[in-house]
Design a protein around this motif. Structure first.
Motif, mmCIF file in Angstrom:
data_model
loop_
_atom_site.group_PDB
_atom_site.id
_atom_site.type_symbol
_atom_site.label_atom_id
_atom_site.label_comp_id
_atom_site.label_asym_id
_atom_site.label_seq_id
_atom_site.Cartn_x
_atom_site.Cartn_y
_atom_site.Cartn_z
ATOM 1 N N VAL A 97 0.839 -1.203 0.000
ATOM 2 C CA VAL A 97 0.000 0.000 0.000
ATOM 3 C C VAL A 97 0.873 1.252 0.000
ATOM 4 O O VAL A 97 0.615 2.207 -0.747
ATOM 5 N N ARG A 98 1.891 1.244 0.833
ATOM 6 C CA ARG A 98 2.760 2.415 0.930
ATOM 7 C C ARG A 98 3.430 2.723 -0.412
ATOM 8 O O ARG A 98 3.456 3.872 -0.856
ATOM 9 N N GLN A 99 3.938 1.691 -1.068
ATOM 10 C CA GLN A 99 4.573 1.912 -2.367
ATOM 11 C C GLN A 99 3.549 2.179 -3.458
ATOM 12 O O GLN A 99 3.862 2.795 -4.478
ATOM 13 N N GLY A 100 2.302 1.746 -3.234
ATOM 14 C CA GLY A 100 1.231 2.122 -4.148
ATOM 15 C C GLY A 100 1.025 3.628 -4.134
ATOM 16 O O GLY A 100 0.820 4.250 -5.191
ATOM 17 N N PHE A 101 1.071 4.227 -2.939
ATOM 18 C CA PHE A 101 0.958 5.687 -2.842
ATOM 19 C C PHE A 101 2.144 6.370 -3.517
ATOM 20 O O PHE A 101 1.982 7.389 -4.197
ATOM 21 N N TRP A 102 3.327 5.821 -3.327
ATOM 22 C CA TRP A 102 4.502 6.365 -4.007
ATOM 23 C C TRP A 102 4.306 6.337 -5.522
ATOM 24 O O TRP A 102 4.553 7.326 -6.219
ATOM 25 N N ALA A 103 3.857 5.193 -6.025
ATOM 26 C CA ALA A 103 3.657 5.052 -7.468
ATOM 27 C C ALA A 103 2.605 6.042 -7.967
ATOM 28 O O ALA A 103 2.759 6.636 -9.034
ATOM 29 N N ALA A 104 1.537 6.237 -7.176
ATOM 30 C CA ALA A 104 0.479 7.171 -7.570
ATOM 31 C C ALA A 104 1.025 8.587 -7.714
ATOM 32 O O ALA A 104 0.704 9.300 -8.678
ATOM 33 N N ILE A 105 1.861 8.998 -6.780
ATOM 34 C CA ILE A 105 2.435 10.343 -6.828
ATOM 35 C C ILE A 105 3.373 10.492 -8.022
ATOM 36 O O ILE A 105 3.328 11.494 -8.752
ATOM 37 N N VAL A 106 4.221 9.491 -8.235
ATOM 38 C CA VAL A 106 5.163 9.540 -9.356
ATOM 39 C C VAL A 106 4.422 9.605 -10.696
ATOM 40 O O VAL A 106 4.764 10.393 -11.584
ATOM 41 N N ILE A 107 3.390 8.773 -10.842
ATOM 42 C CA ILE A 107 2.617 8.750 -12.092
ATOM 43 C C ILE A 107 1.914 10.086 -12.312
ATOM 44 O O ILE A 107 1.912 10.628 -13.429
ATOM 45 N N ALA A 108 1.314 10.637 -11.250
ATOM 46 C CA ALA A 108 0.611 11.916 -11.369
ATOM 47 C C ALA A 108 1.569 13.025 -11.792
ATOM 48 O O ALA A 108 1.255 13.840 -12.675
ATOM 49 N N LEU A 109 2.747 13.061 -11.181
ATOM 50 C CA LEU A 109 3.731 14.091 -11.519
ATOM 51 C C LEU A 109 4.241 13.931 -12.956
ATOM 52 O O LEU A 109 4.535 14.923 -13.638
ATOM 53 N N ALA A 110 4.328 12.681 -13.418
ATOM 54 C CA ALA A 110 4.803 12.440 -14.783
ATOM 55 C C ALA A 110 3.749 12.821 -15.822
ATOM 56 O O ALA A 110 4.078 13.336 -16.900
ATOM 57 N N LEU A 111 2.474 12.571 -15.516
ATOM 58 C CA LEU A 111 1.406 12.825 -16.485
ATOM 59 C C LEU A 111 0.970 14.285 -16.519
ATOM 60 O O LEU A 111 0.492 14.768 -17.550
ATOM 61 N N LEU A 112 1.124 14.994 -15.407
ATOM 62 C CA LEU A 112 0.605 16.353 -15.303
ATOM 63 C C LEU A 112 1.132 17.283 -16.402
ATOM 64 O O LEU A 112 0.335 17.983 -17.047
ATOM 65 N N PRO A 113 2.451 17.333 -16.670
ATOM 66 C CA PRO A 113 2.934 18.260 -17.719
ATOM 67 C C PRO A 113 2.372 17.928 -19.103
ATOM 68 O O PRO A 113 2.108 18.836 -19.903
ATOM 69 N N LEU A 114 2.188 16.634 -19.398
ATOM 70 C CA LEU A 114 1.648 16.238 -20.701
ATOM 71 C C LEU A 114 0.193 16.668 -20.832
ATOM 72 O O LEU A 114 -0.205 17.270 -21.845
ATOM 73 N N ILE A 115 -0.612 16.360 -19.818
ATOM 74 C CA ILE A 115 -2.037 16.688 -19.874
ATOM 75 C C ILE A 115 -2.242 18.204 -19.879
ATOM 76 O O ILE A 115 -3.201 18.708 -20.471
ATOM 77 N N TRP A 116 -1.341 18.933 -19.262
ATOM 78 C CA TRP A 116 -1.433 20.400 -19.224
ATOM 79 C C TRP A 116 -1.403 20.991 -20.630
ATOM 80 O O TRP A 116 -1.950 22.070 -20.867
ATOM 81 N N GLN A 117 -0.800 20.282 -21.558
ATOM 82 C CA GLN A 117 -0.685 20.773 -22.940
ATOM 83 C C GLN A 117 -1.875 20.367 -23.810
ATOM 84 O O GLN A 117 -1.786 20.354 -25.027
ATOM 85 N N ILE A 118 -2.998 20.062 -23.196
ATOM 86 C CA ILE A 118 -4.149 19.548 -23.933
ATOM 87 C C ILE A 118 -4.600 20.482 -25.049
ATOM 88 O O ILE A 118 -4.909 20.032 -26.156
ATOM 89 N N GLU A 119 -4.624 21.786 -24.812
ATOM 90 C CA GLU A 119 -5.095 22.704 -25.842
ATOM 91 C C GLU A 119 -4.192 22.654 -27.067
ATOM 92 O O GLU A 119 -4.671 22.593 -28.202
ATOM 93 N N THR A 120 -2.880 22.662 -26.838
ATOM 94 C CA THR A 120 -1.926 22.587 -27.943
ATOM 95 C C THR A 120 -2.097 21.285 -28.720
ATOM 96 O O THR A 120 -2.071 21.269 -29.958
ATOM 97 N N ILE A 121 -2.280 20.192 -27.986
ATOM 98 C CA ILE A 121 -2.414 18.878 -28.623
ATOM 99 C C ILE A 121 -3.705 18.804 -29.434
ATOM 100 O O ILE A 121 -3.713 18.289 -30.562
#
Length: 466
Positions: A97-121
């Protein structure tokens, strides 16, 4: 007594059926309620006007595959926790569970910059600028749902592994209520709040997921049965082997989900080439099929836990009972929906299209035809999702991902594209392709579970013993 039954491998088929049912029914209803969250958003965006609905729909269509990818990855917590419980290694539950939370944070931080560019995409994809701008406005707030949203996947996986699925249902229902009230207040300026329109919908989406996450976290930390796991103790402490294992097991799960979602998304494009009536009919038939799919999906989630418990306990016989019981329940239900869709499709499509409007005549006829095709693949659709989840209980995810990619994209999609041409079978051809892809995956995954011993899948207990 009922929770104790769901926390241990079953000794008999009747015990396994009871344990599967107790785990599955709240998950089934929770999946339906989860769909209601998105349905509420769509309805209220439509009240704002067609442009707002189009912009919000573009944003959601762009965002959901990424959320499901991340959710699939961190859902590896479920089989890992279930295996640890079956092996009576309580410490390993907390580690997962603890590493699941770690993975969730890492994935969110990795996806955020990409999704932020939605208008451009979206602009690069040829979408109209004002719709791309609305999608960007919505997504620049809604993107932060990644953090509580992925955390929810972790907590649901943890609680499901412990047999506590009713709280997941209650929390989801609470989320539906919060979402509806929040949308009504912030989108339309009611209860003294400012009218924020699409921005209000985005804020509500984040708040709703944060509330649901907070409720489940409080339950896990305060309930006497679950606080003994101390899931937040030394949260900052890295556990690299377990962290890597979550990505090893979870990444194929996420990619498998994306492959299936992508097949249906591309199928909608194929049908769209056939005209507005065909696309409307496709949407109706797909909604009916999706609603029926919630049952084997919930049963499949229960199967992951039941198989994982038996696997961790080292009971190969119980692994078989868990997997085949879920298969009988999931496929058995889909046999009923298959019969209903084949014999009375008109009854269902009339819930979506007004039969008294002459302008709907063609769409109604097409929807009835497509729903018959949906009936054809009900059984294999149920079989593939339960088989995939049963294999996840054995931590077997990489090969099923490859099977899914082949079935959906090398079997289903080419057939749907070729037969879906207007000069051939049109929309029926597209649905034939969907049925072929699902059927291929169902047969191969079911055979893989049946041959689990010969394939060496029962020998994989490395992380449980670690």
């Amino acid at each position: 007594m009922s929770q104790a039954l769901t926390e241990r491998p079953a000794q008999s088929w009747s015990d396994e059926f009871r344990a599967t049912f107790l785990l599955a029914w709240p998950l089934v209803v929770a999946q339906v309620a989860q769909n209601a969250l998105f349905t509420t958003d769509v309805i209220m965006m439509g009240w704002l006007g067609p442009e707002f609905l189009a912009g919000g729909t573009l944003a959601t269509a762009f965002f959901m595959p990424f959320l499901l990818l991340g959710g699939g990855i961190v859902s590896a917590v479920a089989p890992l926790a279930a295996q640890a419980i079956g092996a009576r290694k309580i410490k390993n539950v907390r580690r997962s569970v603890r590493q699941g939370f770690w993975a969730a944070i890492v994935i969110a931080l990795a996806l955020l910059p990409l999704i932020w560019q939605i208008e451009t995409i979206l602009l690069a994809a040829g979408q109209e600028p004002h719709l791309a701008a609305l999608a960007g406005l919505y997504m620049h707030v809604a993107v932060f749902v990644l953090f509580p949203g992925l955390g929810l996947f972790v907590l649901r996986s943890f609680l499901s592994a412990l047999g506590s699925t009713q709280i997941i249902l209650y929390t989801t229902i609470a989320g539906v209520i919060v979402n509806a009230v929040g949308n009504y207040a912030l989108m339309f300026g009611n209860f003294g709040f400012p009218r924020l329109e699409l921005l209000g919908a985005a804020i509500t989406t984040v708040v709703t997921n944060a509330v649901m996450f907070g409720l489940l976290l409080a339950y896990a930390l305060l309930h006497r049965r679950y606080k003994r796991f101390y899931i937040l103790v030394r949260l900052w402490k890295p556990d690299w082997p377990r962290f890597v294992e979550i990505f090893r097991i979870g990444t194929p799960i996420g990619l498998t989900i994306m492959a299936e979602v992508g097949m249906f998304a591309i199928a909608a494009i194929f049908v769209g080439w056939l005209g507005t009536d065909a696309l409307a009919a496709h949407a109706v038939a797909l909604q009916c099929a999706s609603f029926a799919f919630m049952v084997p999906l919930g049963v499949g989630m229960a199967s992951t836990v039941r198989v994982g418990l038996a696997f961790g306990a080292g009971s190969d016989d119980a692994v078989g009972k868990a997997g085949w019981t879920s298969m009988m329940v999931g496929v058995g239900f889909m046999c009923i929906t298959c019969a209903l869709f084949l014999t009375m499709p008109g009854f269902f499509v009339r819930f979506f299209l007004d039969p008294t409007d002459p302008g709907n005549a063609n769409a109604l006829a097409l929807a009835g035809t497509f729903l018959v095709m949906a009936g054809v693949f009900q059984i294999v659709d149920g079989a593939q999702v339960v088989a995939a989840h049963a294999l996840r209980g054995l931590a077997d995810t990489t090969v099923p991902m490859i099977i899914a990619l082949i079935g959906y994209w090398l079997v289903g999609m080419p057939i749907a594209w070729w037969l879906g041409d207007a000069s051939r079978l049109g929309g029926v051809g597209v649905w034939t392709g969907l049925a072929a892809g699902l059927g291929f995956v169902a047969v191969i995954l079911t055979a893989r579970f049946a041959m689990r011993e010969q394939l060496g899948l029962l020998a994989r207990r490395r992380m449980v013993a670690a």
